[in-house]
Design a protein around this motif. Structure first.
Motif, PDB file in Angstrom:
ATOM      1  N   ALA A 187       0.844  -1.196   0.000  1.00 45.70           N
ATOM      2  CA  ALA A 187       0.000   0.000   0.000  1.00 45.70           C
ATOM      3  C   ALA A 187       0.879   1.247   0.000  1.00 45.70           C
ATOM      4  CB  ALA A 187      -0.933  -0.006   1.213  1.00 45.70           C
ATOM      5  N   LEU A 209       2.221   1.767  -3.474  1.00 45.17           N
ATOM      6  CA  LEU A 209       1.206   2.299  -4.392  1.00 45.17           C
ATOM      7  C   LEU A 209       0.987   3.792  -4.146  1.00 45.17           C
ATOM      8  CD1 LEU A 209      -1.521  -0.471  -4.601  1.00 45.17           C
ATOM      9  CD2 LEU A 209       0.171   0.173  -6.303  1.00 45.17           C
ATOM     10  N   ARG A 259       5.145   5.471  -4.389  1.00 47.88           N
ATOM     11  CA  ARG A 259       5.934   5.140  -5.579  1.00 47.88           C
ATOM     12  C   ARG A 259       7.428   5.070  -5.297  1.00 47.88           C
ATOM     13  NH1 ARG A 259       2.908   3.558  -9.516  1.00 47.88           N
ATOM     14  NH2 ARG A 259       0.842   4.144  -8.875  1.00 47.88           N
ATOM     15  N   ARG A 281       3.711  -3.129  -9.666  1.00 47.42           N
ATOM     16  CA  ARG A 281       2.428  -2.544  -9.298  1.00 47.42           C
ATOM     17  C   ARG A 281       1.355  -3.621  -9.190  1.00 47.42           C
ATOM     18  NH1 ARG A 281       1.936   0.889 -13.450  1.00 47.42           N
ATOM     19  NH2 ARG A 281       3.845   1.978 -12.962  1.00 47.42           N
ATOM     20  N   LEU A 282       1.387  -4.531 -10.145  1.00 50.08           N
ATOM     21  CA  LEU A 282       0.422  -5.637 -10.119  1.00 50.08           C
ATOM     22  C   LEU A 282       0.562  -6.430  -8.830  1.00 50.08           C
ATOM     23  CD1 LEU A 282      -1.485  -7.749 -11.296  1.00 50.08           C
ATOM     24  CD2 LEU A 282       0.422  -8.649 -12.587  1.00 50.08           C
ATOM     25  N   ALA A 301       1.828  -5.435  -6.025  1.00 46.73           N
ATOM     26  CA  ALA A 301       1.394  -4.624  -4.888  1.00 46.73           C
ATOM     27  C   ALA A 301      -0.128  -4.659  -4.775  1.00 46.73           C
ATOM     28  CB  ALA A 301       1.890  -3.188  -5.045  1.00 46.73           C
ATOM     29  N   GLY A 302      -0.805  -4.558  -5.913  1.00 45.63           N
ATOM     30  CA  GLY A 302      -2.261  -4.632  -5.898  1.00 45.63           C
ATOM     31  C   GLY A 302      -2.736  -5.966  -5.366  1.00 45.63           C
ATOM     32  N   VAL A 337      -2.383  -6.087  -1.604  1.00 46.56           N
ATOM     33  CA  VAL A 337      -3.423  -5.322  -0.903  1.00 46.56           C
ATOM     34  C   VAL A 337      -4.742  -6.094  -0.916  1.00 46.56           C
ATOM     35  CG1 VAL A 337      -4.808  -3.222  -0.974  1.00 46.56           C
ATOM     36  CG2 VAL A 337      -2.350  -3.091  -1.351  1.00 46.56           C
TER      37      VAL A 337
END
Lengths: 234, 258
Positions: free
Chosen positions: A66, A69, A72, A142-143, A145-146, A149
């Motif tokens: 989180a 995201l 950065r 990023r993927l 990290a998503g 979460v």
């Protein structure tokens, strides 16, 4: 931080080695046999701290993801990645030790029970996380990290889903948390020492792995800069 | 070029009365913004569904795939020459989720082939409107598959649901919404990733577990005639949808950057 880490790693490694050997000694030579489960309760001293560490590392992974995201800053991502990998390792240890204990205590390797199901789904999520990091290629940060979460948000949902499904059918059979209050002093001390050891182990692994991932990333960034500047041959 | 400029410049001349009408009076500025959001989301959804209706590629393949799954499973769960009714919830939800994954992959591949996702994100529409529109379109696709799967299951497994059908429809719609919300976020994130076909189910299914569980429990309870339990799981499904709508809205903007 940079000055602490070089001597913190050997110190922690030594402490963990002493702690693991010490708890093994305490478990098999000092603590008394438990009333109902006898000898097979011994696995509890490592199995439970292992799960504490697992849930900690999943939480760390979620929070760091989180943070990544939001900010950065790739340093958050390094922490998340290390925590995610360790979650797979500790999860595997927990599932295996749990299965062994289950076979000894219940007579089954596996039961579709509240904590087992929740942990398995959580572990599968974390394996998915590591797979994404490993195989999704550039831009997978990023993927991942998503996914972390979503995975962390999913844990309570899975927990309640299984809990409610159980409540509608029958009582859960997993050893309860109040087990701890029934322990004798020797058992409690061993358990607490074991928890400390496992968290020291986790801290050690986090330090080393985060450092390795960070160095890896820096080398990659330097290489890209070198390529851009025309100093390096592609 | 000149003509184009004039054309672009022309509308504002005739626009002020309409724009003024929209922002003044009973409709406050915030409501005006919201209707704008809904209109944009609706436009994205309408575009997706129109593209789909012209070729019907995704919906036909999804529906056929789901049919094949139901048929294969109804062979697999046979006892004394009758398909086991206990297998219905699992079969129905497995078919919906598998077919839904195929549909998700194809729906987003289409955007990737024409590189239109970038165009979509470059428009001044807010990212969340794009997300909402995509989710609505996927929900519609999944519901259309469910409309095939449910009667098939009832037929092959010889189930008579009676009045429970409406309740089951509600459960399936809630499931479709949950699937579409989580699936849209993940499929959009995976758009630029190689081996996305393999990774989509790998990352999607663990997150969908509570939804699948609640869905199968609700379906099973309805088949057993336990309306109280079914209602309980319906509420759980609604809670699941609400939680992930919030998480998706919170993360979509950060996650999908071209």
């Amino acid at each position: 931080m940079k000055r602490i880490v070089p001597w913190l790693v050997p110190v922690l490694a030594l402490a963990v080695a002493v702690g693991l050997a010490g708890t093994l000694y305490l478990i098999f030579y000092v603590t008394p046999l438990e009333r109902t489960l006898y000898f097979n309760q011994k696995i509890f001293y490592w199995h439970v701290p292992n799960w504490f560490v697992l849930f900690t590392t999943v939480f760390v992974c979620g929070v760091a993801s989180a943070g990544y995201l939001k900010k950065r800053d790739p340093r958050w991502d390094d922490v998340a990645r290390a925590a995610g990998e360790l979650a797979v390792v500790f999860g595997a240890i927990g599932l295996v030790t749990g299965s062994i204990w289950g076979k000894a205590a219940w007579g089954h390797w596996w039961k579709w029970e509240l904590r087992l199901t929740t942990s398995l789904i959580l572990w599968l999520t974390m394996v998915g996380y590591v797979l994404v990091r490993r195989f999704a290629g550039a831009g997978s940060e990023r993927l991942a990290a998503g996914l972390a979460v979503f995975g962390v948000v999913n844990v309570p949902l899975v927990y309640f889903a299984v809990k409610l499904a159980d409540a509608l059918q029958q009582e859960s059979a997993h050893p309860k948390a109040q087990v701890v209050s029934e322990l004798t002093d020797a058992m409690k001390t061993t358990f607490q020492l074991s928890i400390l050891t496992f968290f020291a182990f986790y801290a050690l692994l986090m330090l080393v792995r985060t450092g390795a991932i960070r160095d890896d990333r820096r080398v990659r960034e330097l290489r890209e800069r070198g390529l851009d500047a025309g100093i390096l041959e592609p | 070029m000149e003509a184009g400029l004039i054309e672009v410049a022309a509308p504002p001349v005739s626009c002020p009365p309409r724009a003024a009408g929209r922002t003044t009076g009973a409709v406050g500025p915030s409501t005006a913004h919201r209707t704008g959001f809904l209109r944009l989301a609706g436009a994205v959804a309408a575009k997706d569904l129109r593209v789909e209706l012209r070729s019907r590629e995704v919906v036909y393949t999804m529906a056929f795939f789901a049919t094949v799954i139901v048929v294969v499973f109804s062979f697999a769960f046979v006892k004394d020459q009758r398909a086991l009714i206990e297998a219905v919830p699992g079969v129905a939800w497995a078919a919906v989720v598998f077919a839904g994954t195929i549909g998700l992959g194809r729906a987003f591949d289409r955007e990737r082939e024409g590189d239109t996702m970038r165009a979509l994100l470059l428009t001044p529409a807010p990212r969340l409107a794009v997300f909402a529109g995509k989710t609505v379109a996927i929900t519609a696709l999944v519901i259309s598959v469910e409309a095939v799967v449910l009667p098939l299951c009832l037929l092959f497994f010889n189930v008579d649901l009676g009045a429970g059908v409406l309740h089951l429809a509600l459960v399936l719609v809630l499931g479709a919404v949950g699937f579409a919300v989580v699936g849209t976020v993940f499929a959009a994130m995976l758009l630029r990733v190689r081996s996305r076909d393999v990774l989509l189910p790998v990352v999607l299914y663990p997150i969908l577990v509570p939804m699948i569980m609640a869905g199968t429990k609700a379906t099973g309870a309805l088949l057993a005639g336990a309306a109280g339990d079914a209602w309980f799981w319906t509420q759980f499904l609604a809670a699941y949808d609400a939680v992930f709508v919030i998480v998706a809205l919170w993360t979509f903007e950060a996650l999908v950057i071209e």
